[in-house]
Structures are given as structure tokens and as C-alpha cells.
Design an enzyme around this catalytic site. Structure first.
Site, PDB file in Angstrom:
ATOM      1  N   GLU A 168       0.907  -1.202  -0.072  1.00 11.98           N
ATOM      2  CA  GLU A 168       0.159   0.019  -0.037  1.00 11.98           C
ATOM      3  C   GLU A 168       0.880   1.122  -0.050  1.00 11.98           C
ATOM      4  O   GLU A 168       1.895   1.433   0.733  1.00 11.98           O
ATOM      5  CB  GLU A 168      -1.010   0.007   1.492  1.00 11.98           C
ATOM      6  CG  GLU A 168      -1.885  -1.152   1.149  1.00 11.98           C
ATOM      7  CD  GLU A 168      -2.614  -1.592   2.550  1.00 11.98           C
ATOM      8  OE1 GLU A 168      -2.908  -2.861   2.791  1.00 11.98           O
ATOM      9  OE2 GLU A 168      -2.254  -0.859   3.323  1.00 11.98           O
ATOM     10  N   SER A 211      -5.560  -4.603   0.788  1.00 18.22           N
ATOM     11  CA  SER A 211      -6.165  -5.936   0.764  1.00 18.22           C
ATOM     12  C   SER A 211      -4.859  -6.534   1.090  1.00 18.22           C
ATOM     13  O   SER A 211      -4.105  -7.305   0.427  1.00 18.22           O
ATOM     14  CB  SER A 211      -6.285  -6.479  -0.747  1.00 18.22           C
ATOM     15  OG  SER A 211      -7.173  -5.534  -1.362  1.00 18.22           O
ATOM     16  N   GLU A 212      -4.673  -6.873   2.685  1.00 19.14           N
ATOM     17  CA  GLU A 212      -3.474  -7.507   3.198  1.00 19.14           C
ATOM     18  C   GLU A 212      -3.500  -8.854   2.501  1.00 19.14           C
ATOM     19  O   GLU A 212      -2.121  -9.413   2.434  1.00 19.14           O
ATOM     20  CB  GLU A 212      -3.259  -7.315   4.459  1.00 19.14           C
ATOM     21  CG  GLU A 212      -2.639  -6.037   5.179  1.00 19.14           C
ATOM     22  CD  GLU A 212      -3.687  -4.824   4.940  1.00 19.14           C
ATOM     23  OE1 GLU A 212      -4.955  -5.251   4.737  1.00 19.14           O
ATOM     24  OE2 GLU A 212      -3.367  -3.778   5.047  1.00 19.14           O
ATOM     25  N   ALA A 214       2.638  -3.697  11.507  1.00  9.80           N
ATOM     26  CA  ALA A 214       2.499  -5.250  11.996  1.00  9.80           C
ATOM     27  C   ALA A 214       0.943  -5.348  12.538  1.00  9.80           C
ATOM     28  O   ALA A 214       0.705  -6.635  12.322  1.00  9.80           O
ATOM     29  CB  ALA A 214       3.454  -5.118  13.289  1.00  9.80           C
ATOM     30  N   ASP A 215       0.353  -4.398  12.692  1.00  3.57           N
ATOM     31  CA  ASP A 215      -0.910  -4.645  13.425  1.00  3.57           C
ATOM     32  C   ASP A 215      -2.046  -5.202  12.294  1.00  3.57           C
ATOM     33  O   ASP A 215      -3.047  -5.703  12.520  1.00  3.57           O
ATOM     34  CB  ASP A 215      -1.551  -3.270  13.937  1.00  3.57           C
ATOM     35  CG  ASP A 215      -0.760  -2.562  14.745  1.00  3.57           C
ATOM     36  OD1 ASP A 215       0.363  -1.861  14.055  1.00  3.57           O
ATOM     37  OD2 ASP A 215      -0.825  -2.222  16.010  1.00  3.57           O
ATOM     38  N   HIS A 254      -2.207   0.476  16.050  1.00  5.89           N
ATOM     39  CA  HIS A 254      -1.155   1.121  15.055  1.00  5.89           C
ATOM     40  C   HIS A 254       0.395   1.025  15.817  1.00  5.89           C
ATOM     41  O   HIS A 254       1.320   1.763  15.240  1.00  5.89           O
ATOM     42  CB  HIS A 254      -1.577   2.241  14.591  1.00  5.89           C
ATOM     43  CG  HIS A 254      -2.263   2.040  13.273  1.00  5.89           C
ATOM     44  ND1 HIS A 254      -3.557   1.750  13.292  1.00  5.89           N
ATOM     45  CD2 HIS A 254      -2.178   2.588  11.878  1.00  5.89           C
ATOM     46  CE1 HIS A 254      -4.168   1.702  12.288  1.00  5.89           C
ATOM     47  NE2 HIS A 254      -3.359   2.343  11.410  1.00  5.89           N
TER      48      HIS A 254
END
Lengths: 819, 387
Positions: free
Chosen positions: A497, A527-528, A552-553, A595
Site C-alpha cells: 500500500e 488488501s493485506e 504489524a497490526d 497501530h
């Protein structure tokens, strides 16, 4: 994002309607006579025979699962067997239209698909090619048992080879395609264009787009088919995979000579059921999977509903969709109607459907129906049909018995280290292809490269500490490593992203937009799952990829792809696949509860991932270089706290040229004699400050060791230090419960028990949500906490008053309270 | 406000008490006046009550611990208060049991805190094993009095050095004990005018060839001459037999870096003064260098031991059995004598002669000293014929 796309308010406010076009359902209308003109009798015989082969293959499995015996041959199969009896026509039709260059991905119910594709490929490859494949695959290990006593032609041998490899894999034998490590749900054979099936429902939905991306970016021939079920369209990763595949940029921003939209067909093998839940009428609302296409793009994904109970309409549909893809107008969505007589699994009591329903479908059974059509049209005689059926059934039964025999097809011995040996490939590949890497400009003229040239790479400059603003920092180190490998390996791409134009949310990629064409650095959707899934698919096809998760979250959003796919394919494929993926993950700072989390512990807990976390420029560049030269998946954590930190430890500074820092080697950042402080992540800097205070105020000399990695991890330097000092404190910014430091502390206790003056002490963040930036010092380890803990648990410091409660009683209290 | 309670002084002479029994335990709710513990002296058992109500926050010693009076041994207070401030300095026998600082009235924390009189870390334990060093009491500098390696290492490095017992020392020790145990030795003290010695010494020193002959050599020479006239002292006594020797093998004590050595000049009776002096010097050098052989350390028939240069005025030299006598030579001192009705001061050298009364009675011993005195006072003449 690209400035070239102007978003004009007037257009945004213009009124009108969004138009849809009709989505065709079962529009195939050819008469048998017309069909005969398209399909020579020989081909029709192949189709018939392939369908019979699948039916036989599956029936044998059903017999042994339910009765333990088949045609008098007893065998107990302990593993899973998700059978697709009834769905043969859809599988054969799909595969018939494909070439060996076309790659299929499957589901947990894909035996039929892989057999059909295998037979299809065998018919299209020459004898020489087949022999080379069979001899070459694991040095002929699968061929040896099959060729013994075989007197027929190469094609026949290849078919037996394939059936045997598939059965062996299902029965967990060494002679299986994946040496028994994949099993029924992960069996695949890439030389025939058969890419992995997936036990995770919809797993291929996010991975197959990566394979299609590989073909696009590297200009490889062929398309990609993701065979997934109707119920899998409830899964997020499938939607994300579709979104990823349908991005406008492929046709509007990328170099059009590459070929346009991704060459992928999402082929829904729509058998009306998940396990027992029924999408149509119960668990979903779309009624027809094909409808989904209308919501994706103006072309509506060329969606079409096809009768999968007749192979010829399926072949027709695939031929037409291949053409669409060849014209760069993909992706495509096919809704192939089919039905399974067998239950979800052999333990399925079919309580979710009526006997009447099953019987009606059995009456419509595609195999007798096709047979009827062929006889009626006179294309083939009964003898020909039955002869072909009997012949393949005999071959299948022979291969079944051969695969079931423990003599011919052994399993790995009970004390085998095979799984351990294939968890990581540990290979080195400089480039995955030989063509020239594509750049937009001469790298020497790149603005970021020029900016970096002026930076100071050493800790000291002219006798003083290098000012931060002039220092070559962590993000510069990562950039240099990436740029190096981009210029060596033409297959290497990066996406995530805000990667392009923005240059990455933390400016690591600044400058790469100018350097690289779109297809080597592009923005993904938010869209991880698709980001990581596409990286997995791209790597499976044989390309190097750097995918980024902004925080990381967000790992939760890509949970399956990280923990079930990325980490496992090397082992599940027994080493036939490598996974040259670097997954960059940024750990937040000062951004609150959702976050700012450090989830290194989760990545390090799941086997199959290399997990690193460098926090100095020297380490970051060296470790990124090492990761990008390897073939294993590396989860590369970065801390937003330290992106702008210069090098403070290596006197000679960060080399301009290429060098590597081995993954898994801790590094002593400060020598000491009285106690050891071990850190992972930016806590290094807190520890250095604590060491300074310990020295100046308490006369204690602390040795500070930066782990730099969570897995693998070489304990030798840690053991040496603890043997010297006898006291060790481990600190990290991750919450302490279940952190990497707990693992290291426990292991050091084992390795150094008699050297210890006290138990290892772990200091992590509180087991809370991360509070706001202004309240950070309540939550993250502070210099004071480290001194308090040393005073309380290792060595009371003369005249010292702890400000926080680091006592054992407090440790127990927190545990009891769950915090 | 947390309240500590000290071990009371139960009598003028009471310095410490034993914690007998805890009736309340950390975490228990206490009312003022509750008996918390029983403490014992060698005479009595005493109940210690809580001065205030609250919770028993901490009990700093186990049952059986010996605690000095006026030491805090428990703390009563409210939940959440820290009892740590009242914890007495860690002693080797100190143990602790404290309740956690809870935020709410939760049940007592079942926190297993280290107990036991010697809480040594594994590293400290290993040090003790490896160095075979197990001191009775070590004070630990670790948390809660834990003994760390550095604590035991400090004690180890400060231990009193036993020093090396050499074989020679052992031998001397044994022989001296035996000497006292197996003989009836006594010492006779007399003195002689040293004027002659001093004059002769000055004359010898002035001449290059004789400069190395010193007073000790002169005395030794005179002793040998005296022994010739009183041969009963040149004898050995062993197994009940007395053996007088014709030859005189003179042993003379040397203080060497290794300890006392007694080289032996064989056949001293035939040696001239210069030969005797030379031999004595040579043997003394070798003894000092540690190169003297065993043969030169045995076989003496009479020993002379000169402590005069160390300022000794009179002493009791010990016999070297089986010899029956040993002559100690003392410092030259100023002595007042009556001569021709006047008091004069002379330089006088003292002699301390130890004899074995089993063989030599006082009178013969004294007569030897008289002979020696004559020879010392007439040393010049004595040496003339035998230079």
C-alpha cells in the site's frame, strides 16, 4: 495516487446510472453434429477416458475409506480424502482447453482437476519432454517403481507415473510428488502446469493472482486458473484476490506491451455446497456466483455460468475465456455448475441434503450422459469406449496397489529428519532469470541515490557524533539493499500500500518510483491478504518478491497467507518449491492501540518463517541483502522509531558496496563484564542508555547484545556472554507475555544454568493495549524499568530507589489478573 | 501507615531470641492485641502481640531463626502498603515471606518466595565446589540476600593464607620436639672479656689475606680448642650409651631463607683458624644458596649457634640429639667489672651452654665454660700456633 489520474469534481458530481449487462448462463447451444465437427473422435475418446479415470481414481479412495477394501485389496488410509465423484466433466473440460504453460491452482477437493490436467499435459508434451520430466523429477524416484516391468509407450508410462505419484502422495509415501509431506489436499506437479492445491478454503483465491502477476511481469506464456468452490466466495482472501486481479492499473498505467489485465480465470467449481452449508439459499445472497463479476469491474469479469456436467460446454467456455485473457482483458470469472455425489469427506453423513436430490443428480451423471451422446452420434463404438475405460481402470488399480505397497512405496523412516530438512531451503539465488533488469532511468542519476551520496555513513564525523539529519539512516540502508537486488534480478518486484508515488508510508521506497517501471513497483489495494497471497503465488512461479504490510497490526488481515501459506509451502512441497519472499512489516510508534504493536512473537511462533528485526543502518542493509539473496520467506520487521537513526555502532560506518549480515546472528553492541542485556528491536537504544547509567552511577559494566533476529537464532554468543557475566536481562518493546524474549530466557536457563547468578529477567511492554503517544512511558520499557528490575531481581544497587514495581510478587499478581 | 514490630529485649542480658512459632501468617487479618508470634530465649517463651490492626504484611524470619533484639521481625499495615522499607539488612540466616502489594482485598498471594538459610545461586554454588571452599557464613549481596558468585569469591580471595609448609620446616619441628621430649637439657650462662676478640678481629680485617675471618670464626676456633680439653662434651648419647668422640665435627647454625640449617665442619680439630674460617664460610654460602648437600648437614659431634649479631643477650639453645651439648653465642655487651678495686666497663661476650643432664652435670658443664672463657680472653695466643 498517480498524478496522471486527475480526479475532477465535476465528473464526481455528474448524475447518471451505473450500467450492467446481462451475465450469460448455460448459453452453449451446439448440437452433437456441430460438436463432432469441432472435436475429432480421438479427442472425444480422450475426454471420455479422462472422466472414467477420475471416477475410478476417486471410487477406489471412497471404497478404502468406507470399507477398507477395494476389489479384494485391503488398505487403511488414515489421511483425508475429499472426493469429487460426480464432478468429472467440469475438471476434464477445464483441463482439456489448457496447455502445459497454463497453470492451475486448486482446492482441497482437486484430485479430479490434477488428474485431468496431468493427462491433458501428457498428451501435449513430446516423448522426449516426458522422459526428461520423469527422469528429472527427484532423480527418477517416482519413475523407478513404475517403469519396472512396464512394456508400453512413453505416454502410457507417463500416465502411470502420474497416477502413481498422486496416489503415493495421498498415502504419504516417499514416492509421492511431495514425498508424502503434502498429502491429498496439497498434491501438485508443476512440470504439467499443476500448481498447489490448498487445504484452506479459498486459499488459491489470493495466491493464484500472484502466479498470474508473474506471467505478466516476466512475459511468460500461459494463463492461470484458480479452481475454487462456491462456498469459498465467502472468504475475504478470495475477494481480495479478485480485487487484486482486476486493478485498473494493469491496463491503464502499466507498459501495455506486457499484455494488459492479469491472465487469470477464477473458476468456481460450483457444486452448491461448502461442507454442508449451502451458499445458494442459505449462507450467501448472490444466488449465482457469476453475479459477483458484475460488482468488480465494467467488464463484469466476463462472468458466465457454464454447465459443468457436460465437458464440451466447459471446453468451449475456457477456449473463449483464454482468448479474452490473451487480449489483455482479464480477469475472468466462470461459474461452472457441477455436483458431487460423494460427501464432503468420507465421514460426511449427508445430513444436509436429501437422498432425492442426490439421486436426481446421479441420474444426470455426466459419465453415462456423455457415453450416451457419443454412442448416439456414432462418434465412437461401445467397444472403443469400454475398452478405453477398462484399460485406464486397470492402470489405475495397478498404480493404486503399487502405491499402497509399503515395499515399493515406503514412507520415510520413523526417525527421519526429512521435515526438518525441508522447512527451509537455505539456498542462494542471485537472479531467477537471465534477462536484463528493467529500469526507467540510469540508477546513478536517481534523485534518492544522489541524496544518499551526500550522507555521512559513520557514527562520527570530524570528531563529533554525526548529526541525525546528515546521517545515512536505516531507511537508506534498506533502500540500498533493495536497489542492488532490483538491478541484479529481473524478476524482483515490490508492492504494497502506498509503495509507488508516496514512496512507502515511511519513505523507504522514495526514489524507486523514478527508477522502476510500474510492473516492478506498484500500489496494491488495501488488501493485506492479497498482498501476501500474491507474493506467495509469485514466488511459487519462481520469482523474487518484496511485499509490504504497512503496520504489524495488519498481520491479522493476512493471517492465513502468512501463517498457513508463506510459512508452509517449502515444507509441504518437500522442497520442490522455494519461497523467495521478503515480507517487510513496519512496527508502529506513537499511533495508539491498533497501530503500534510489535507482533514478532506471532511470526516467530509459526514454523517455516525466518524472522528478523534489525534496528541499525548497518544491520538493516546487511540483513536485507542476505534476505534478498536467499530462497526462504523472511519476515523483515522494521521499527518506525528508528528509520531516521544513523549508524552508532560500527566505527567504519555502513559500506557503500555490497555486504551481508547473516540472518540469525546476534551482535554485541556494547562490551561489558558484569551483566548481559539482550534486546530485540529498538529497545536496543533503551538498553544502551541504561548501560550508560549503570556504568556512571553504579559502576556496573553491562554487555548489550542485539538479537537482530527471532528465528533462526544462534545462541552461542549469548551463552558466551552469560557464562562471563552470570546475570542476564532481556528487553523488548513487544508485550512481555509470550514474547520472543521469554523463549530466549527459558533456553538460556537451560544452556547456562550453572553459570547463572540469578534467573534471566524479561522486561517487555505491559500486557495492555498501547496507550496514546503522550502516555507511552507507562507502557513501553523505560531505562528506569531496566535499572529497577536489575536492582530488584539480579543485584541490588547501593543507594538505589526503584520507581516502579519490578518485584516477583508483582509478576505473579499481573499474571493472576491476566495483565 | 505500616507498622513494624521489633524483637523485644527480654532481660538485661538478652541479646537475641529464637523465633519459636508464628501464629499469624502474611496476609492474615490482624486485630490490635492479637498474638502474632512466640519468641524464645533460653529462659522463657514470650508472646508478641500486634500493636495495631490491619494485615500482616510481612514476616521477615522463619521459625527457628535466631534474631538479634531490636530487629524488625514483622510488619502490620493496610493492603497496598509496602513493607519492604522495614526489612532488616540481609543476614545469612534471614528469610522473608511477604504478601504482594494488591490493589484489592484479594486472597493472600501464594507467591513462593525463596526460603532457606543458604540461598546460593548456581554460579556461586559451582564456585564453592570447584574451589572446595565452604565458609560457614557468607553474606549475599543479591536480591533478598541471595549469595552471588562475587560474594563467595571475595571471601575466598581474602582468606588467611596458610603459607607453604616446607619439608624442612616439618623436619625442624619434629626434631626440636624430640629434642625437648627425650633429653634433660639445661642451660648455663657465662661471659668472657671480648677485648682480645675485638683487637684480633681488627688486625685480621686490616690484612687482605685474613679480612674474611670474623669473630664467629674466632669463637668457633676457641670452642674447638676448649673441647679438646673437655672432651666429655664432644660426645653422643643414644640408646642409653655415651660415646665420646676423638674427632670433632663442628656443626654451626645458619639462618637461611629456607630456615635453620646446621652445616658441619668435619674434623674441625685439625684445622687451622684460617682453614676453619674458610670451611665455615664455604659451607655457610652453600647453605644460604640452597646448594648444600645432605652429607654436609649430618654427623656433628658438637654444635655452636651464634645469635649475637641479632642482639640476643642470653638464650636457651636446644640440643641436637644425639649430641650432648650446644654452645649459644650472644651479643657483645657492655659490662661493669671490678678490677684492682676499681669499676671498669668492658666489652663482654655472653655464652649460653645447653647440656644434657643425662650425661653432663652442671659442674663439668661449668668447667667447660671456664676453659672456653680462658681461651677467648687469650685468643691471640691460642691462634698463634694454629693459624
Amino acid at each position: 495516487m498517480p498524478k496522471s489520474i486527475l480526479i475532477a469534481p465535476q465528473e464526481a458530481f455528474a448524475s447518471g446510472n451505473i450500467r450492467f449487462t446481462e451475465i450469460p448462463m448455460n448459453v452453449y447451444r451446439l448440437t452433437p453434429a456441430e460438436e463432432l465437427e469441432i472435436f475429432p473422435a480421438a479427442e472425444l475418446l480422450h475426454i471420455w477416458r479422462d472422466m472414467c479415470a477420475i471416477r475410478e481414481f476417486e471410487t477406489i479412495l471412497q471404497d478404502i475409506k468406507t470399507k477398507g477394501v477395494c476389489q479384494g485389496f485391503s488398505y487403511q488410509h488414515a489421511g483425508p480424502a475429499h472426493l469429487s465423484i460426480g464432478q468429472e466433466a467440469a475438471a476434464v473440460g477445464m483441463a482439456f482447453a489448457l496447455t502445459p504453460d497454463d497453470h492451475i491452482f486448486g482446492s482441497h477437493r482437486s484430485h479430479g482437476e490434477i488428474l485431468a490436467k496431468g493427462f491433458s499435459a501428457i498428451r501435449q508434451l513430446s516423448d522426449e519432454q516426458l522422459v526428461a520430466i520423469m527422469e528429472g523429477y527427484r532423480d527418477g524416484a517416482i519413475l523407478r517403481p513404475v517403469e519396472k516391468g512396464y512394456g508400453g509407450d512413453v505416454r502410457g508410462l507417463a500416465e502411470r507415473f502420474f497416477l502413481y505419484g498422486a496416489y503415493s502422495e495421498i498415502f504419504a509415501r516417499e514416492t509421492g510428488f511431495n514425498r508424502g509431506l503434502g498429502g491429498s489436499m496439497h498434491a501438485f506437479f508443476t512440470p504439467f502446469g499443476i500448481y498447489p492445491n490448498n487445504a484452506i478454503v479459498g486459499g488459491s483465491g489470493s495466491i493464484a493472482p500472484g502466479a498470474a502477476l508473474y506471467k505478466r511481469v516476466n512475459r511468460k506464456p500461459g494463463i492461470v486458473v484458480a479452481n475454487i468452490g462456491d462456498a469459498s466466495f465467502g472468504c475475504g482472501p478470495v475477494w481480495e484476490g479478485i480485487t487484486f486481479s482486476a486493478m485498473d492499473q494493469y491496463r491503464q498505467l502499466w507498459d501495455q506491451s506486457l499484455g494488459g489485465g492479469l491472465p487469470i480465470v477464477f473458476n468456481c467449481m460450483n457444486n452448491f455446497y461448502g461442507m454442508g452449508g449451502q451458499p445458494m439459499g442459505e449462507t450467501m445472497g448472490v444466488q449465482f456466483i457469476a453475479r459477483i463479476g458484475a460488482g468488480v469491474n465494467p467488464e463484469q469479469m466476463h462472468a458466465e455460468r457454464v454447465n459443468g456436467y457436460d465437458p464440451l460446454p466447459v471446453i468451449d467456455a475456457f477456449r473463449r475465456k483464454k482468448q479474452v485473457l490473451a487480449e489483455g482483458r482479464g480477469p475472468v470469472l466462470l461459474d461452472t455448475v457441477t455436483y458431487r455425489f460423494s460427501g464432503h469427506s468420507p465421514s460426511d453423513a449427508s445430513s444436509y441434503r436429501s437422498k432425492e436430490e442426490v439421486e436426481r443428480w446421479q441420474q444426470a451423471d455426466s459419465i453415462p450422459a456423455f457415453r450416451q451422446k457419443l454412442l448416439a452420434s456414432g462418434a465412437l463404438t461401445e467397444e472403443a469406449l469400454e475398452g478405453a475405460r477398462a484399460h485406464i481402470q486397470a492402470a489405475i488399480f495397478d498404480m493404486f496397489k503399487l502405491a499402497a505397497s509399503l515395499d515399493a512405496s515406503p514412507r520415510v523412516p520413523p526417525n527421519s529428519e526429512l521435515v526438518g530438512e525441508v522447512m527451509f531451503s537455505n539456498r542462494r539465488v542471485e537472479r531467477f532469470d537471465d534477462r536484463l533488469p528493467e529500469f526507467r532511468q540510469n540508477v546513478a542519476e536517481n534523485p534518492r541515490v544522489e541524496q544518499i551520496r551526500a550522507k555521512i555513513r559513520t557514527p562520527q564525523f570530524e570528531g563529533k557524533p554525526t548529526p541525525k539529519i546528515k546521517a545515512f539512516n536505516v531507511r537508506d540502508g534498506i533502500f540500498e539493499a533493495l536497489l542492488y537486488r532490483f538491478s541484479i534480478d529481473p524478476t524482483m518486484i515490490a508492492f504494497g500500500e502506498e509503495n509507488r508515488d508516496w514512496g512507502g508510508a515511511f519513505a523507504v521506497y522514495r526514489g524507486l518510483t523514478e527508477a522502476l517501471p510500474y510492473h516492478r513497483l506498484f500500489n496494491s489495494p488495501i488488501s493485506e491478504a492479497a498482498i501476501v497471497g500474491a507474493a506467495v503465488g509469485y514466488a511459487m512461479e519462481g520469482g523474487r518478491v518484496v511485499a509490504e504490510l504497512m503496520y504489524a497490526d495488519f498481520m491479522g488481515r493476512a493471517g492465513d497467507e502468512i501463517f498457513n501459506q508463506l510459512s508452509k509451502w517449502q515444507a509441504m512441497s518437500a522442497g520442490t518449491l522455494t519461497m523467495p519472499v521478503v515480507l517487510r512489516i513496519s512496527v508502529g510508534s506513537k499511533y495508539g492501540a491498533q497501530h503500534s504493536q510489535d507482533w514478532t512473537a506471532l511470526a516467530h511462533h509459526i514454523p517455516g518463517l525466518k524472522v528478523v528485526y534489525p534496528v541499525t543502518p548497518y544491520d538493516a542493509k546487511g540483513m536485507m541483502n542476505a534476505a534478498l539473496a536467499g530462497t526462504d520467506p523472511v519476515v523483515f520487521f522494521e521499527s518506525q522509531r528508528v528509520y531516521d537513526f544513523g549508524e552508532m555502532f560500527v566505527e567504519q560506518g555502513v559500506p557503500e558496496g555490497y555486504y551481508e549480515v547473516a540472518l540469525g546472528e546476534p551482535s554485541i553492541k556494547r562490551q561489558g563484564t558484569d551483566l548481559t542485556i539482550v534486546t530485540l528491536g529498538p529497545t536496543l537504544y533503551t538498553a544502551i542508555a541504561a548501560a550508560g547509567e549503570l556504568q556512571s552511577k553504579h559502576g556496573l559494566s553491562a554487555e548489550v547484545i542485539d538479537l537482530r533476529a527471532a528465528n533462526p537464532l544462534d545462541y552461542a554468543p549469548l551463552v558466551e556472554s552469560v557464562k562471563k557475566t552470570g546475570k542476564v536481562l532481556l528487553a523488548c518493546d513487544a508485550v512481555d507475555r509470550g514474547s520472543v524474549m521469554q523463549t530466549v530466557a527459558a533456553t538460556l536457563t537451560e544452556l547456562c544454568f550453572d553459570d547463572l547468578d540469578g534467573p534471566p529477567v524479561v522486561i517487555g511492554a505491559r500486557n495492555w493495549i498501547t496507550p496514546a503517544a503522550e502516555l507511552e512511558s507507562l507502557f513501553f520499557p523505560q531505562v528506569g524499568w531496566i535499572l529497577d528490575a536489575i536492582h530488584e531481581r539480579l543485584k541490588p544497587l547501593a543507594g538505589y530507589r526503584p520507581a516502579t514495581n519490578q518485584s516477583l510478587e508483582e509478576l505473579a499478581r499481573r499474571a493472576k489478573a491476566g495483565i | 501507615m505500616a507498622t513494624p514490630v521489633e524483637v523485644p529485649k527480654l532481660g538485661n542480658s538478652v541479646e537475641e531470641c529464637i523465633i519459636g512459632r508464628w501464629l499469624k501468617h502474611p496476609g492474615d487479618v490482624i486485630t490490635a492485641g492479637d498474638v502474632v508470634a512466640e519468641i524464645e530465649t533460653d529462659k522463657t517463651t514470650f508472646e508478641v502481640t500486634a500493636p495495631v490492626g490491619g494485615k500482616l504484611l510481612a514476616a521477615f524470619f522463619e521459625e527457628g531463626a535466631v534474631v538479634p533484639v531490636f530487629t524488625n521481625f514483622f510488619v502490620v499495615g493496610d493492603v497496598g502498603e509496602n513493607a519492604d522499607a522495614f526489612r532488616p539488612k540481609a543476614a545469612a540466616a534471614a528469610t522473608t515471606a511477604t504478601v504482594g502489594v494488591t490493589r484489592e482485598p484479594a486472597p493472600p498471594a501464594a507467591v513462593p518466595v525463596v526460603t532457606g538459610p543458604t540461598r546460593m545461586s548456581p554460579r556461586a554454588r559451582r564456585f564453592a565446589e570447584v574451589h572446595n571452599f565452604h565458609p560457614a557464613a557468607i553474606v549475599g549481596s543479591g536480591p533478598g540476600g541471595r549469595i552471588l558468585e562475587e560474594d563467595i569469591r571475595k571471601l575466598y580471595e581474602a582468606r588467611p593464607r596458610a603459607g607453604k609448609r616446607s619439608h624442612l620446616r616439618d623436619t625442624i619441628a619434629r626434631r626440636m620436639r624430640e629434642s625437648l621430649a627425650t633429653t634433660a637439657q639445661y642451660t648455663l650462662n657465662s661471659s668472657a672479656d671480648a677485648a682480645g676478640l675485638l683487637v684480633m678481629r681488627a688486625r685480621l680485617k686490616a690484612s687482605a689475606g685474613t679480612a674474611d675471618i670474623n669473630i664467629n670464626h674466632l669463637v668457633a676456633f676457641c670452642t674447638v680448642r676448649a673441647l679438646a680439653e673437655v672432651p666429655s662434651l664432644n660426645a653422643e648419647f643414644s640408646d642409653g650409651n655415651i660415646q665420646e668422640h676423638a674427632a670433632m665435627h663442628l656443626g654451626f647454625a645458619c639462618d637461611t631463607p629456607k630456615g635453620l640449617l646446621v652445616p658441619v665442619v668435619r674434623d674441625a680439630h685439625v684445622l687451622s683458624l684460617s682453614a676453619l674460617a674458610a670451611r665455615m664460610r664455604e659451607l655457610a654460602d652453600r647453605a644460604a644458596a640452597g646448594t648444600i648437600g645432605a652429607d654436609d648437614l649430618t654427623g656433628a659431634t658438637f654444635t655452636i649457634s651464634n645469635l649475637g649479631n641479632l642482639g640476643i643477650e642470653w638464650f636457651t639453645p636446644l640440643l641436637n640429639p644425639p649430641q650432648v651439648a650446644i654452645l649459644g653465642v650472644n651479643a657483645i655487651q657492655l659490662k661493669a667489672v671490678r678490677r684492682e678495686g676499681r669499676v671498669e666497663f668492658i666489652d663482654s661476650v655472653g655464652f649460653s651452654l645447653t647440656c644434657d643432664h643425662q650425661v653432663i652435670d652442671g659442674a663439668p658443664g661449668a668447667r667447660f665454660l671456664q676453659v672456653l672463657k680462658t681461651k677467648i680472653e687469650g685468643v691471640e695466643a691460642e691462634c698463634q700456633n694454629r693459624f
